[in-house]
Design a protein around this motif. Structure first.
Motif, PDB file in Angstrom:
ATOM      1  N   MET A   1     -10.958   3.943  14.189  1.00 35.59           N
ATOM      2  CA  MET A   1     -11.994   4.707  13.537  1.00 35.59           C
ATOM      3  C   MET A   1     -11.980   6.149  14.060  1.00 35.59           C
ATOM      4  O   MET A   1     -12.157   7.087  13.296  1.00 35.59           O
ATOM      5  CB  MET A   1     -13.343   4.049  13.791  1.00 35.59           C
ATOM      6  N   ALA A   2     -11.785   6.293  15.353  1.00 35.77           N
ATOM      7  CA  ALA A   2     -11.761   7.632  15.936  1.00 35.77           C
ATOM      8  C   ALA A   2     -10.605   8.445  15.352  1.00 35.77           C
ATOM      9  O   ALA A   2     -10.724   9.655  15.169  1.00 35.77           O
ATOM     10  CB  ALA A   2     -11.639   7.551  17.442  1.00 35.77           C
ATOM     11  N   VAL A   3      -9.524   7.780  15.055  1.00 32.44           N
ATOM     12  CA  VAL A   3      -8.362   8.481  14.501  1.00 32.44           C
ATOM     13  C   VAL A   3      -8.669   8.990  13.101  1.00 32.44           C
ATOM     14  O   VAL A   3      -8.342  10.123  12.761  1.00 32.44           O
ATOM     15  CB  VAL A   3      -7.133   7.547  14.489  1.00 32.44           C
ATOM     16  N   ARG A   4      -9.325   8.177  12.315  1.00 32.88           N
ATOM     17  CA  ARG A   4      -9.650   8.584  10.939  1.00 32.88           C
ATOM     18  C   ARG A   4     -10.628   9.742  10.913  1.00 32.88           C
ATOM     19  O   ARG A   4     -10.572  10.600  10.038  1.00 32.88           O
ATOM     20  CB  ARG A   4     -10.234   7.411  10.164  1.00 32.88           C
ATOM     21  N   GLU A   5     -11.543   9.751  11.870  1.00 37.64           N
ATOM     22  CA  GLU A   5     -12.544  10.815  11.903  1.00 37.64           C
ATOM     23  C   GLU A   5     -11.972  12.127  12.416  1.00 37.64           C
ATOM     24  O   GLU A   5     -12.595  13.171  12.252  1.00 37.64           O
ATOM     25  CB  GLU A   5     -13.713  10.393  12.795  1.00 37.64           C
ATOM     26  N   ARG A   6     -10.813  12.097  13.020  1.00 37.91           N
ATOM     27  CA  ARG A   6     -10.269  13.297  13.654  1.00 37.91           C
ATOM     28  C   ARG A   6      -8.985  13.790  12.997  1.00 37.91           C
ATOM     29  O   ARG A   6      -8.163  14.425  13.638  1.00 37.91           O
ATOM     30  CB  ARG A   6     -10.010  12.988  15.118  1.00 37.91           C
ATOM     31  N   THR A   7      -8.838  13.539  11.722  1.00 34.32           N
ATOM     32  CA  THR A   7      -7.609  13.947  11.051  1.00 34.32           C
ATOM     33  C   THR A   7      -7.448  15.472  11.065  1.00 34.32           C
ATOM     34  O   THR A   7      -6.327  15.969  11.178  1.00 34.32           O
ATOM     35  CB  THR A   7      -7.572  13.434   9.606  1.00 34.32           C
ATOM     36  N   LEU A  24      -0.274  10.774  19.504  1.00 32.88           N
ATOM     37  CA  LEU A  24      -0.558   9.360  19.734  1.00 32.88           C
ATOM     38  C   LEU A  24      -0.910   9.122  21.205  1.00 32.88           C
ATOM     39  O   LEU A  24      -1.854   8.389  21.514  1.00 32.88           O
ATOM     40  CB  LEU A  24       0.642   8.502  19.330  1.00 32.88           C
ATOM     41  N   GLN A  25      -0.180   9.757  22.100  1.00 33.62           N
ATOM     42  CA  GLN A  25      -0.477   9.615  23.525  1.00 33.62           C
ATOM     43  C   GLN A  25      -1.863  10.161  23.857  1.00 33.62           C
ATOM     44  O   GLN A  25      -2.594   9.570  24.654  1.00 33.62           O
ATOM     45  CB  GLN A  25       0.581  10.331  24.362  1.00 33.62           C
ATOM     46  N   LEU A  26      -2.237  11.265  23.250  1.00 30.56           N
ATOM     47  CA  LEU A  26      -3.571  11.822  23.466  1.00 30.56           C
ATOM     48  C   LEU A  26      -4.664  10.864  22.984  1.00 30.56           C
ATOM     49  O   LEU A  26      -5.657  10.631  23.683  1.00 30.56           O
ATOM     50  CB  LEU A  26      -3.714  13.168  22.750  1.00 30.56           C
ATOM     51  N   VAL A  27      -4.474  10.310  21.803  1.00 32.32           N
ATOM     52  CA  VAL A  27      -5.473   9.400  21.233  1.00 32.32           C
ATOM     53  C   VAL A  27      -5.570   8.126  22.070  1.00 32.32           C
ATOM     54  O   VAL A  27      -6.664   7.670  22.399  1.00 32.32           O
ATOM     55  CB  VAL A  27      -5.133   9.078  19.763  1.00 32.32           C
ATOM     56  N   LEU A  28      -4.424   7.554  22.432  1.00 31.28           N
ATOM     57  CA  LEU A  28      -4.438   6.342  23.244  1.00 31.28           C
ATOM     58  C   LEU A  28      -5.004   6.606  24.634  1.00 31.28           C
ATOM     59  O   LEU A  28      -5.753   5.792  25.171  1.00 31.28           O
ATOM     60  CB  LEU A  28      -3.031   5.751  23.344  1.00 31.28           C
ATOM     61  N   GLY A  29      -4.671   7.737  25.209  1.00 31.77           N
ATOM     62  CA  GLY A  29      -5.207   8.091  26.518  1.00 31.77           C
ATOM     63  C   GLY A  29      -6.712   8.221  26.493  1.00 31.77           C
ATOM     64  O   GLY A  29      -7.413   7.753  27.398  1.00 31.77           O
TER      65      GLY A  29
END
Length: 65
Positions: A1-7, A24-29
């Motif tokens: 969900m966080a990924v979709r909100e931060r496109t 991807l590393q930033l989002v997973l981190g």
């Protein structure tokens, strides 16, 4: 969900030259960091509550005398 909100933010990072792997590393981190912080806060709260409950029966017995 966080990924979709931060496109939009990810698009800006891509424009600045970040690779998809770096994003991807930033989002997973960030996700791991938030999860760990939540776990630590939960453990601290559970420890405080457990210690309080250990002392509660003794306090109740003292007041009944």
């Amino acid at each position: 969900m966080a990924v979709r909100e931060r496109t939009r933010e990810m698009a800006i990072l891509r424009t600045l030259g970040y690779t998809p792997v770096e994003i991807l590393q930033l989002v997973l981190g960030e996700s791991v960091l938030i999860s760990l912080l939540g776990g630590v806060v939960g453990l601290v709260i559970a420890t405080v509550l457990a210690k309080g409950l250990q002392q509660a029966p003794a306090a109740v017995l003292v007041f009944r005398d």
